[in-house]
Design a protein around this motif. Structure first.
Motif, mmCIF file in Angstrom:
data_model
loop_
_atom_site.group_PDB
_atom_site.id
_atom_site.type_symbol
_atom_site.label_atom_id
_atom_site.label_comp_id
_atom_site.label_asym_id
_atom_site.label_seq_id
_atom_site.Cartn_x
_atom_site.Cartn_y
_atom_site.Cartn_z
ATOM 1 N N ARG A 96 0.809 -1.222 0.000
ATOM 2 C CA ARG A 96 0.000 0.000 0.000
ATOM 3 C C ARG A 96 0.840 1.269 0.000
ATOM 4 O O ARG A 96 0.339 2.332 0.319
ATOM 5 C CB ARG A 96 -0.904 0.020 1.238
ATOM 6 C CG ARG A 96 -1.893 -1.115 1.278
ATOM 7 C CD ARG A 96 -2.726 -1.066 2.533
ATOM 8 N NE ARG A 96 -3.773 -2.075 2.478
ATOM 9 C CZ ARG A 96 -4.761 -2.155 3.340
ATOM 10 N NH1 ARG A 96 -4.835 -1.291 4.346
ATOM 11 N NH2 ARG A 96 -5.672 -3.089 3.219
ATOM 12 N N GLU A 97 2.112 1.175 -0.336
ATOM 13 C CA GLU A 97 3.009 2.328 -0.232
ATOM 14 C C GLU A 97 3.815 2.564 -1.498
ATOM 15 O O GLU A 97 4.260 1.626 -2.146
ATOM 16 C CB GLU A 97 4.027 2.130 0.891
ATOM 17 C CG GLU A 97 3.513 2.390 2.255
ATOM 18 C CD GLU A 97 4.619 2.296 3.294
ATOM 19 O OE1 GLU A 97 5.705 2.865 3.077
ATOM 20 O OE2 GLU A 97 4.386 1.649 4.320
ATOM 21 N N VAL A 98 4.028 3.849 -1.777
ATOM 22 C CA VAL A 98 4.925 4.290 -2.844
ATOM 23 C C VAL A 98 5.777 5.413 -2.256
ATOM 24 O O VAL A 98 5.274 6.243 -1.493
ATOM 25 C CB VAL A 98 4.130 4.810 -4.065
ATOM 26 C CG1 VAL A 98 5.045 5.439 -5.100
ATOM 27 C CG2 VAL A 98 3.314 3.686 -4.688
ATOM 28 N N VAL A 99 7.061 5.432 -2.586
ATOM 29 C CA VAL A 99 7.953 6.521 -2.180
ATOM 30 C C VAL A 99 8.527 7.163 -3.439
ATOM 31 O O VAL A 99 8.763 6.487 -4.432
ATOM 32 C CB VAL A 99 9.081 6.036 -1.241
ATOM 33 C CG1 VAL A 99 8.516 5.583 0.098
ATOM 34 C CG2 VAL A 99 9.898 4.928 -1.871
ATOM 35 N N CYS A 100 8.727 8.483 -3.363
ATOM 36 C CA CYS A 100 9.261 9.219 -4.510
ATOM 37 C C CYS A 100 10.281 10.238 -4.036
ATOM 38 O O CYS A 100 10.082 10.889 -3.001
ATOM 39 C CB CYS A 100 8.150 9.977 -5.238
ATOM 40 S SG CYS A 100 6.877 8.937 -5.978
ATOM 41 N N GLU A 101 11.359 10.385 -4.802
ATOM 42 C CA GLU A 101 12.314 11.429 -4.482
ATOM 43 C C GLU A 101 11.754 12.760 -4.955
ATOM 44 O O GLU A 101 11.048 12.831 -5.960
ATOM 45 C CB GLU A 101 13.673 11.138 -5.099
ATOM 46 C CG GLU A 101 13.687 11.073 -6.607
ATOM 47 C CD GLU A 101 15.052 10.691 -7.166
ATOM 48 O OE1 GLU A 101 16.029 10.635 -6.407
ATOM 49 O OE2 GLU A 101 15.121 10.462 -8.370
ATOM 50 N N THR A 102 12.051 13.811 -4.208
ATOM 51 C CA THR A 102 11.535 15.137 -4.532
ATOM 52 C C THR A 102 12.433 15.900 -5.484
ATOM 53 O O THR A 102 11.999 16.859 -6.107
ATOM 54 C CB THR A 102 11.399 15.998 -3.264
ATOM 55 O OG1 THR A 102 12.704 16.197 -2.712
ATOM 56 C CG2 THR A 102 10.477 15.354 -2.258
ATOM 57 N N GLY A 103 13.695 15.490 -5.575
ATOM 58 C CA GLY A 103 14.676 16.273 -6.299
ATOM 59 C C GLY A 103 15.085 17.459 -5.443
ATOM 60 O O GLY A 103 14.566 17.658 -4.338
ATOM 61 N N PRO A 104 16.023 18.262 -5.911
ATOM 62 C CA PRO A 104 16.489 19.404 -5.125
ATOM 63 C C PRO A 104 15.361 20.403 -4.877
ATOM 64 O O PRO A 104 14.554 20.666 -5.759
ATOM 65 C CB PRO A 104 17.572 20.040 -5.999
ATOM 66 C CG PRO A 104 17.898 19.040 -7.040
ATOM 67 C CD PRO A 104 16.730 18.127 -7.172
ATOM 68 N N MET A 105 15.325 20.935 -3.660
ATOM 69 C CA MET A 105 14.359 21.978 -3.312
ATOM 70 C C MET A 105 15.143 23.191 -2.823
ATOM 71 O O MET A 105 15.638 23.207 -1.699
ATOM 72 C CB MET A 105 13.401 21.498 -2.231
ATOM 73 C CG MET A 105 12.407 20.465 -2.722
ATOM 74 S SD MET A 105 11.219 19.991 -1.455
ATOM 75 C CE MET A 105 12.228 18.860 -0.495
#
Length: 159
Positions: A93-102
């Motif tokens: 039930r989970e997905v993770v994503c990188e945000t990239g530089p902020m």
């Protein structure tokens, strides 16, 4: 349960948790640069598909080189998913994503996806939070933890 790593998202998230602890680290623990990560977006449920559009944002005072946002659902995902680059399935039930530089007072990469559900559900609860914060200290967790109820109407719900 299968675990998949895409672009080091899952590995970096685990390393970040082991090296820096959680966001609620005890006083005197290692603290990186301070940032204020937040997430804004929309979610819509239609039949057995949950569409998510998410924008990570950083209000500073320091830039964040990368972070990992976690999306947890109240129902099981279908076995096969087409996830965007930088995202990985982290459980049933989970997905993770990188945000990239902020950058300071800037946005990370816009994340959009359509998640297939194992079976049709009248509603889905989506929980959004930071899984790994790139080593930054974030004193305001209220704007990066969301719980959104999406009804099977096709309507978009904002957070």
């Amino acid at each position: 349960m299968r675990r998949v790593a895409v672009s080091g998202v899952v590995v970096a998230g685990l390393a970040g948790l082991l090296a820096f602890g959680t966001a609620a680290a005890p006083a005197g623990a290692w603290a990186g640069p301070e940032a204020d990560v937040s997430y804004h977006g929309r979610v819509a449920l239609a039949e057995a598909q949950l569409r998510i559009w998410l924008v990570p944002e950083n209000d500073g005072p320091a830039a964040v080189p990368n972070a990992t946002v976690r999306l947890r659902l109240s129902v099981d995902l279908a076995d096969r998913q087409q996830l965007p680059s930088g995202c990985a399935r982290a459980g049933l039930r989970e997905v993770v994503c990188e945000t990239g530089p902020m950058p300071l007072h800037g946005h990370g990469r816009h994340i959009g996806m359509a998640l297939g559900l194992r079976e049709r559900a009248p509603e889905v609860v989506l929980r959004v939070d930071t899984w790994w914060n790139g080593g930054a200290t974030d004193r305001n967790l209220a704007n990066n933890e969301h719980v959104v109820l999406a009804l099977d109407t096709g309507d978009a719900y904002a957070f």
